[in-house]
Design an enzyme around this catalytic site. Structure first.
Site, PDB file in Angstrom:
ATOM      1  N   ARG A  63     102.486  -5.358-132.555  1.00 12.53           N
ATOM      2  CA  ARG A  63     102.758  -6.641-132.865  1.00 12.53           C
ATOM      3  C   ARG A  63     102.842  -7.335-131.593  1.00 12.53           C
ATOM      4  NH1 ARG A  63     108.452  -8.960-133.765  1.00 12.53           N
ATOM      5  NH2 ARG A  63     108.036 -11.145-134.413  1.00 12.53           N
ATOM      6  N   GLU A  93     105.930  -6.450-142.571  1.00 15.19           N
ATOM      7  CA  GLU A  93     105.149  -6.580-141.500  1.00 15.19           C
ATOM      8  C   GLU A  93     104.105  -5.414-141.025  1.00 15.19           C
ATOM      9  OE1 GLU A  93     108.459  -8.952-140.394  1.00 15.19           O
ATOM     10  OE2 GLU A  93     107.010 -10.211-139.352  1.00 15.19           O
ATOM     11  N   HIS A  95     105.945 -15.783-137.446  1.00  4.55           N
ATOM     12  CA  HIS A  95     105.942 -14.985-138.722  1.00  4.55           C
ATOM     13  C   HIS A  95     104.877 -14.881-139.665  1.00  4.55           C
ATOM     14  CE1 HIS A  95     110.608 -16.050-138.877  1.00  4.55           C
ATOM     15  NE2 HIS A  95     110.658 -14.979-138.173  1.00  4.55           N
ATOM     16  N   ARG A 119     120.091 -20.074-134.153  1.00  3.95           N
ATOM     17  CA  ARG A 119     119.230 -21.260-133.803  1.00  3.95           C
ATOM     18  C   ARG A 119     119.246 -22.555-134.491  1.00  3.95           C
ATOM     19  NH1 ARG A 119     114.100 -17.639-134.357  1.00  3.95           N
ATOM     20  NH2 ARG A 119     114.544 -16.480-132.735  1.00  3.95           N
ATOM     21  N   ASN A 153     105.992  -2.355-132.037  1.00  4.41           N
ATOM     22  CA  ASN A 153     106.798  -3.425-131.834  1.00  4.41           C
ATOM     23  C   ASN A 153     107.741  -3.526-130.570  1.00  4.41           C
ATOM     24  OD1 ASN A 153     108.084  -6.043-132.011  1.00  4.41           O
ATOM     25  ND2 ASN A 153     108.772  -5.797-134.170  1.00  4.41           N
TER      26      ASN A 153
END
Ligand code: AMP
Length: 395
Positions: free
Chosen positions: A90, A383, A179, A240, A7
């Protein structure tokens, strides 16, 4: 087979080496501050911590450091590179080009570059990571696993914005969602725990971490998700804003004489929990502690967060004409009974009833009351394992 999962961010590189026969993690590490002073690598393997400060000028240096750590005589787990069977990368944005994971070749690299305008911060870092990995391991097969791919099954009514259609045709402005690897993994895992094929279930998956998104999964396919063109849309997050009227940007620019980029930076980095607590907390644990001790700013942030998630749950029940189970995952979703109870309270009319004792879990569990029509589950996400499984399947 051993699979290396990568990642890559702009200045960091996270990795895991997974032995697929038992799906166990052999080593897990992180290169940080790539390209600046104080760069370092940290790896945990065989119960030992390996940490080195060393100059990592770029991602190629980081890959060489990672290989050195994995093959270190004392702290490593491999004798040489050839025992890595494949690498799973990823990738944040696959745009409309990818609805599943793919083996990386020249055409895939071109498509990744074509998608840079959709994810100008993330995709260049992912591309750099892949190229650096190829330079260090030229003969190892590489797979790309996209955050957006799972959501490519969304119907047009869910992915189109109410904007001039020409903007979709010309600039591919539409909702993509993120996601995806996590939503796919936990929905499949939940179906397994429920004991029914995922094709027969209507699920709502709540991935709530620093970034959060909610997804409606009907028959194993994503039919709507809360994040949009970028991860800014949807529920409120650590920093956010989530859903907000775009006219706010114009108002901020006019009122404070700032640029559009500055205004968007407020939406991305100074809003959400951080903004609502007046700049105090972006981490849910702090918000929760503050809220439980009656701090007004924290109570306010927790209230807005839970209310927004609840609204998405309601919307997705309508979108799917029902729901069999609601699943909670990621940092907040997996670990926090308080957040889950705030979100799920007041949904009894829809047949959603939480059991207060069962809710006190941080592990895989059913948490609904016996009388609840809808099943409620905590399913820790993984993940990296999902990326490794896709990689194994494709090689
Ligand atoms: P993630 O992005 O999935 O790593 O999740 C990060 C978020 O999860 C942060 O807001 C953390 O405060 C929250 N989190 C992590 N551990 C816990 C915990 N034990 N209880 C409550 N929230 C947690």
């Amino acid at each position: 087979m051993n699979i290396l999962v990568i990642n890559a961010g702009s200045s960091s590189l996270k990795y895991q080496l997974i032995f697929m026969e038992t799906e166990s993690i052999l080593a897990k590490g992180l290169c940080e501050r790539i390209g600046s002073d104080g760069s370092n690598i940290e790896q945990k393997a065989k119960g030992k911590l390996y940490r080195k400060e060393l100059p990592l000028r770029d991602h190629v240096d980081a890959f060489n450091a990672l290989i050195a750590a994995l093959t270190d005589a004392e702290y490593g787990v491999l004798t040489d590179l050839s025992s890595i069977g494949a690498v799973g990368h990823r990738v944040v944005h696959g745009g409309e080009a990818f609805s599943g994971s793919v083996r990386i070749d020249g055409a895939v690299m071109r498509a990744l570059r074509d998608n840079i305008p959709l994810a100008p911060l993330h995709n260049p870092a992912n591309i750099t990571g892949i190229e650096a990995c190829m330079a260090v391991m030229p003969n190892t097969p590489m797979i790309a696993v996209f955050d957006t791919a799972f959501h490519q099954t969304m119907p047009r009514r869910a992915y189109l914005y109410g904007l001039p259609y020409e903007l979709y045709e010309r600039l591919k402005i539409r909702r993509y969602g993120f996601h995806g690897t996590s939503h796919r993994y936990v929905s499949q895992r939940a179906a397994h725990l429920i004991g029914k094929p995922v094709e027969q279930l209507k699920l709502i998956t709540c991935h709530m971490g620093n970034g959060s998104s909610i997804t409606a999964v009907d028959g194993g396919k994503s039919v709507d998700t809360s994040m949009g063109l970028t991860p800014l849309e949807g529920v409120i997050m650590g920093t956010r804003s989530g859903d907000a009227d775009p006219a706010i940007v114009q108002m901020l620019c006019n009122a404070d004489g700032i640029s559009v980029d500055d205004a968007l930076s407020i939406f991305n980095k100074k809003s959400g929990l951080l903004g609502l607590t007046g700049g105090k907390y972006s981490d849910w644990r702090d918000v929760k502690q503050g809220a439980q001790s009656g701090e007004e700013e924290a109570v306010r942030a927790a209230e807005v967060f839970a209310y927004r998630v609840k609204k998405y749950i309601g919307a997705y029940i309508a979108a799917m004409n029902g729901v069999d189970a609601i699943i909670f995952t990621a940092g907040i979703g997996e670990n926090d009974a308080y957040a889950r109870s705030l979100i799920l309270s007041g949904l009894e009319w829809l047949g959603i009833e939480l059991d207060a004792d069962r809710n006190q879990t941080r592990e895989e569990a059913f948490i609904q009351a016996d009388s609840s029509r809808v099943k409620l589950l905590v399913v820790p996400t993984n993940e990296e394992l999902a990326i490794a499984r896709d990689t194994l399947e494709l090689v």
